[in-house]
Design an enzyme around this catalytic site. Structure first.
Site, mmCIF file in Angstrom:
data_model
loop_
_atom_site.group_PDB
_atom_site.id
_atom_site.type_symbol
_atom_site.label_atom_id
_atom_site.label_comp_id
_atom_site.label_asym_id
_atom_site.label_seq_id
_atom_site.Cartn_x
_atom_site.Cartn_y
_atom_site.Cartn_z
ATOM 1 C CD GLU A 180 -1.667 -2.450 1.241
ATOM 2 O OE1 GLU A 180 -2.558 -3.265 0.689
ATOM 3 O OE2 GLU A 180 -0.497 -2.823 1.954
ATOM 4 C CG HIS B 31 -11.266 -8.150 5.576
ATOM 5 N ND1 HIS B 31 -10.579 -8.745 6.686
ATOM 6 C CD2 HIS B 31 -10.664 -8.105 4.727
ATOM 7 C CE1 HIS B 31 -9.669 -9.419 5.883
ATOM 8 N NE2 HIS B 31 -9.661 -8.977 4.502
#
Length: 327
Positions: free
Chosen positions: A61, A131
C-alpha cells in the site's frame, strides 16, 4: 438524458471507464485490479484500455500511494485502489505527510492533486476486525486531503468523477455493503456531483438526522419510525464529503430543528461526529433544544460474531431520538 440500471459496483466501473476514455493521461492501478479487483469494480477495463493504463501493483500500500503521488506530480491522472480501507494504514505516511503537503511545501510549484485513492470501507456482515473499518476521521484531520463517502449508485458515479477531477488528492471511501445492495437508474453520460456539499434528502421541523454512506439508509428508516411512533418530523441529511464538510447546510438545519443526531460506524471517541457536534454546539448554541447526540460504533476493535451489537443500528438510533425529543 438516458439512464441505465446499475448497482454501486457498476457505477464505479462506469466512472472509471468515463475517465479513461476522456483523459488520455489517466491510469488505474492496485492489487488484482487488472483482473477486476476483489469486488469486481474494474472488470473489463484492462481489456479495453490495455495493461499500460490498467494494471496490477505489488502488495504494498505504501508503494501504491507513493507511486500514485509520483504519477500525479508528473501530470498524470492517478487512480489507485486500496483493496480494503483497513489496508490503507501502511500508506498513512505517504497520504498524510507527502500527498497532503506536496503543494504547500513546494510553494505551489508542484502538487499531486490528480491523485485519487479508492477504498471499500465499513461493515459487511462478516468482515471482522481487518475488513470492516471506517477510517475517515483519521484523514479528516489532515489539511490538503479530501474525504468522500457516497450512499448510492447515482451518487457514486457523480462524486467519483468530481473527486478524480478535483485539483486535490481525494480519498474515496465506498461502503462495500452497498456494492450490490440496490440498483438505480444511473445517467449514461458524464456528470459530476459537487464535493463539500451535503444533501438534504428529506425536510423536517423537529430533529436533524445526519450521516454518510450506509448509515444514511439506517437513519432514513429511523426517521420513518420516529414519525410513525413519536409524531416527530425528521430532517435527513447525507454529508457526502467528510472533509472539507458542508458546515452551512448542517447549521442551517440545526438552527431550524434545534436537535441533531449524528451517526457513523466508526468508533465513538474521536469519530467525525465529535467534530460535527463540537462545531454545531459552538455555532448553534442558542438554537439548540438538546445536546447533540452521537450514535456510533463502540470503542473496541471491530468484532466478528458481535457485529450486530457493534454497528449503530436503527434501535440504538431510535433510542437517541427519544432522548433528544424528551430532553
Amino acid at each position: 438524458g438516458s439512464t441505465t440500471q446499475k448497482n454501486l459496483v457498476q457505477s464505479v466501473t462506469d466512472a472509471l471507464d468515463t475517465i479513461l476514455s476522456t483523459d488520455s493521461s489517466a491510469v488505474v492501478f492496485g492489487e488484482d485490479i487488472k483482473f477486476g479487483g476483489v469486488f469486481r469494480c474494474t472488470v473489463g477495463l484492462a481489456e479495453k484500455y490495455g495493461n499500460e493504463r490498467v494494471f496490477n501493483t505489488p502488495l504494498s500500500e505504501q508503494g501504491i500511494v507513493g507511486f500514485g503521488i509520483g504519477l500525479a506530480a508528473a501530470g498524470a491522472t492517478a487512480i489507485a485502489e486500496m483493496q480494503f480501507a483497513d489496508y490503507v494504514f501502511p500508506a498513512f505516511d505517504q497520504l498524510v505527510n507527502e500527498a497532503a503537503k506536496y503543494r504547500y511545501r513546494s510553494g505551489s510549484m508542484f502538487d499531486c492533486g490528480q491523485l485519487t485513492v479508492r477504498m471499500p470501507c465499513g461493515a459487511v456482515g462478516h468482515g471482522a476486525l481487518y475488513h470492516s473499518q471506517s477510517p475517515e476521521a483519521y484523514f479528516a484531520h489532515t489539511p490538503g486531503l479530501k474525504v468522500v463517502v457516497p450512499r448510492s449508485p447515482i451518487q457514486t458515479k457523480g462524486l467519483l468523477l468530481a473527486s478524480i477531477r478535483d485539483p486535490n488528492p481525494v480519498l474515496f471511501m465506498e461502503p462495500k455493503i452497498l456494492y450490490r445492495q440496490a440498483v438505480e437508474d444511473v445517467p449514461v453520460g458524464d456528470y459530476e456531483i459537487p464535493l463539500s456539499r451535503a444533501e438534504v434528502l428529506k425536510e423536517g421541523a423537529d430533529l436533524t438526522l445526519l450521516a454518510w454512506g450506509n448509515q444514511v439508509h439506517v437513519l432514513r428508516e429511523v426517521g420513518q419510525m420516529a414519525e410513525k411512533e413519536l409524531g416527530l418530523s425528521c430532517e435527513l441529511i447525507d454529508l457526502r464529503t467528510i472533509y472539507p464538510w458542508d458546515r452551512e447546510t448542517i447549521c442551517e438545519s440545526v438552527s431550524k430543528t434545534g436537535r441533531l443526531l449524528v451517526s457513523h460506524e466508526a468508533p465513538f471517541t474521536g469519530g467525525f461526529a465529535a467534530e460535527i457536534a463540537a462545531f454545531v454546539q459552538s455555532e448553534c448554541f442558542l438554537n439548540l433544544e438538546a445536546p447533540v447526540e452521537r450514535v456510533c460504533g463502540w470503542d473496541t476493535p471491530f468484532p466478528h460474531i458481535h457485529e450486530p451489537f457493534y454497528v449503530p443500528n436503527k434501535y440504538r438510533c431510535f433510542d437517541a431520538i427519544k432522548k433528544l425529543a424528551s430532553y
